[in-house]
Design an enzyme around this catalytic site. Structure first.
Site, mmCIF file in Angstrom:
data_model
loop_
_atom_site.group_PDB
_atom_site.id
_atom_site.type_symbol
_atom_site.label_atom_id
_atom_site.label_comp_id
_atom_site.label_asym_id
_atom_site.label_seq_id
_atom_site.Cartn_x
_atom_site.Cartn_y
_atom_site.Cartn_z
ATOM 1 C CE LYS A 90 -4.037 1.741 0.343
ATOM 2 N NZ LYS A 90 -3.833 2.659 -0.795
ATOM 3 C CE LYS A 126 4.334 7.872 -1.942
ATOM 4 N NZ LYS A 126 3.525 7.982 -0.970
ATOM 5 C CG ASP A 166 2.482 11.099 -3.163
ATOM 6 O OD1 ASP A 166 2.599 10.918 -1.944
ATOM 7 O OD2 ASP A 166 3.397 12.192 -3.463
ATOM 8 C CB THR A 209 -2.824 13.589 4.505
ATOM 9 O OG1 THR A 209 -3.063 12.336 3.781
ATOM 10 C CG2 THR A 209 -1.289 13.494 4.977
#
Length: 451
Positions: A90, A126, A166, A209
């Site tokens: 993840k 990632k 991201d 976040t």
């Protein structure tokens, strides 16, 4: 650092030339692990560190696509599937010109321990590409995302690897990639997170976040019989993390006074106007100087006016700082200025935004300092909550997700704080977070044998 861990560090440098961000991430963790290895030699016996610093799989691929002029463009794509000992891989996908293998490996390595700290059953990964979405049309971005997913899809699956967004990858990009995944696999499954609400997404995902970083800061301050209410706060960045850090700061009674982007920074003494910031960045997608045009009492400082290597955000006096832009944006000079001006709390919303020297300054001052792998975990935690909702084909309310997020961030603080106290450094959440996250993964790796 012990001789053994020093040897591992030197081997990492030898095997991964020209990747300073990766070295920085690995060496911070190795420094923290020294007292654990002195206490529990089983980790050295099983060569856990040597195995942890090597990704289980690295995928590098060509992404060829056609721009609006009909010309072929070529980029490089990456996916580093770092560790799956406690669950499926993840971690987000980043589209930015600065992306190269070292950035992806540093982010993936950090993700292992961050995901472990969350208490959730997810491994670390990632991905990304050296593609710049800025200035591209929607059709160009769609064609790039489709080409990117045409290669990546074969390495994904809801119990194998579940990417998220991201930098440079938001709801639009996730939508285009998910559409291509469906086209190629004929499957509607939870293989990406950050999806649209109409097709499997979770409420509170884009806020997570930023909210998580603020929740963690509040936990740190409460442990010292304080709180965020009434505090002046500085925030860097102006993307999702910064915007929703500011939103939650207001909800907890604080006053955020700065935002920034690559062109400069805004200082608004009376407090950043959230509706104006959202208009500038979410609707107009304009540079941050536009904010000053809409709020004449705000001051815009262009990046060209900064002293070289400095970020003007951190020269603004505050009690709490929230670095929420990018890696290594806050250096030793910035840290010194923050401490001189009375900052007592730093909570990292970006990935590794403070340099090693800045971190050491915060630790030496014994302020409330939250490393990213603790305070930045809100996004990935809510991504797993999205995976849970996909698995049962339900959608929870915003308040339900937000309450679960707050509980997860509180749990991360408790685990890191308890571990820091165990090793005699109660104010050092870098040490506490690294050891707590490492232990869970390392013990699982021992249970699973050599693989």
């Amino acid at each position: 650092m012990s001789q053994y861990l020093q040897e591992v560090s030197e081997k990492v440098r030898k095997n991964n030339p020209g990747e300073p961000e990766f070295y920085q991430a690995v060496e911070e963790v190795l420094h923290s692990l020294a007292p654990l290895f002195n206490k529990e030699p089983k980790y050295q016996k099983h060569k856990i560190v040597e195995r942890l610093v090597e990704p289980e799989r690295q995928i590098i691929f060509r992404v060829a696509w056609i721009d609006d002029k009909g010309e072929v463009q070529v980029n490089r794509g990456f996916r580093v599937q770092y560790n799956s000992a406690i669950g499926p891989y993840k971690g987000g996908i980043r589209f930015h010109p600065s992306v190269y293998s070292g950035i992806i490996k540093f982010l993936g390595f950090e993700q292992i321990l961050k995901n472990s700290l969350s208490g959730l059953a997810i491994g670390g990964a990632k991905g990304g590409a050296n593609f710049d979405p800025k200035g591209k049309s929607d059709n160009e971005i769609m064609r790039f995302c489709q080409a990117f997913m045409t290669e990546l899809y074969r390495h994904l699956g809801p119990t194998i690897d579940v990417p998220a967004g991201d930098i440079g990858v938001g709801a639009r990009e996730i939508g285009y990639m998910y559409g291509q995944y469906k086209r190629l696999t004929h499957a509607h499954e939870g293989v990406l997170t950050g999806k649209g609400l109409l097709w499997g997404g979770s409420l509170a995902r884009k806020e997570a976040t930023g909210y998580g970083s603020v929740y963690f800061a509040d936990e740190m301050l409460k442990s010292r019989n304080q709180g965020l209410e009434g505090k002046i706060c500085t925030v860097s960045g102006s993307g999702n993390v910064a915007i929703y850090t500011i939103e939650k700061l207001y909800q907890l009674g604080a006053t955020p006074v700065t935002v920034s982007d690559s062109s400069g920074m805004i200082y608004h003494k009376s407090g950043i106007k959230l509706d104006v910031l959202k208009q500038v960045k979410e609707k107009e997608q304009a540079r941050i100087s536009r904010y000053a045009e809409l709020c004449p009492d705000a001051v815009f400082t262009p990046v060209s006016a900064y002293p070289k290597g400095r970020n003007a955000v951190w020269s603004v006096p505050c009690q709490a700082a929230f670095p929420s832009a990018t890696q290594n944006e806050l250096n030793l000079e910035d840290a010194t200025e923050l401490l001189k001006n009375g900052c007592i709390c730093v909570s990292e919303g970006a990935n590794m935004p403070s340099t090693a020297d800045a971190v050491n300054a915060f630790l030496a001052a014994k302020i409330s300092y939250a490393p990213a792998k603790c305070s930045n975990a809100g996004g990935v935690s809510t991504s797993l909550l999205e995976m849970s909702q996909n698995a049962v084909m339900m959608q929870w309310s915003f308040d339900e997700v937000d309450a679960k997020l707050k509980g997860i961030m509180s749990g991360i603080f408790d685990g890191a704080s308890r571990t820091a106290k165990e090793f005699g450094e109660p104010h050092n959440l870098v040490l506490g977070g690294n050891i707590a996250g490492f232990r869970k993964v390392a013990d699982a790796m021992i249970d699973l044998g050599v693989y």
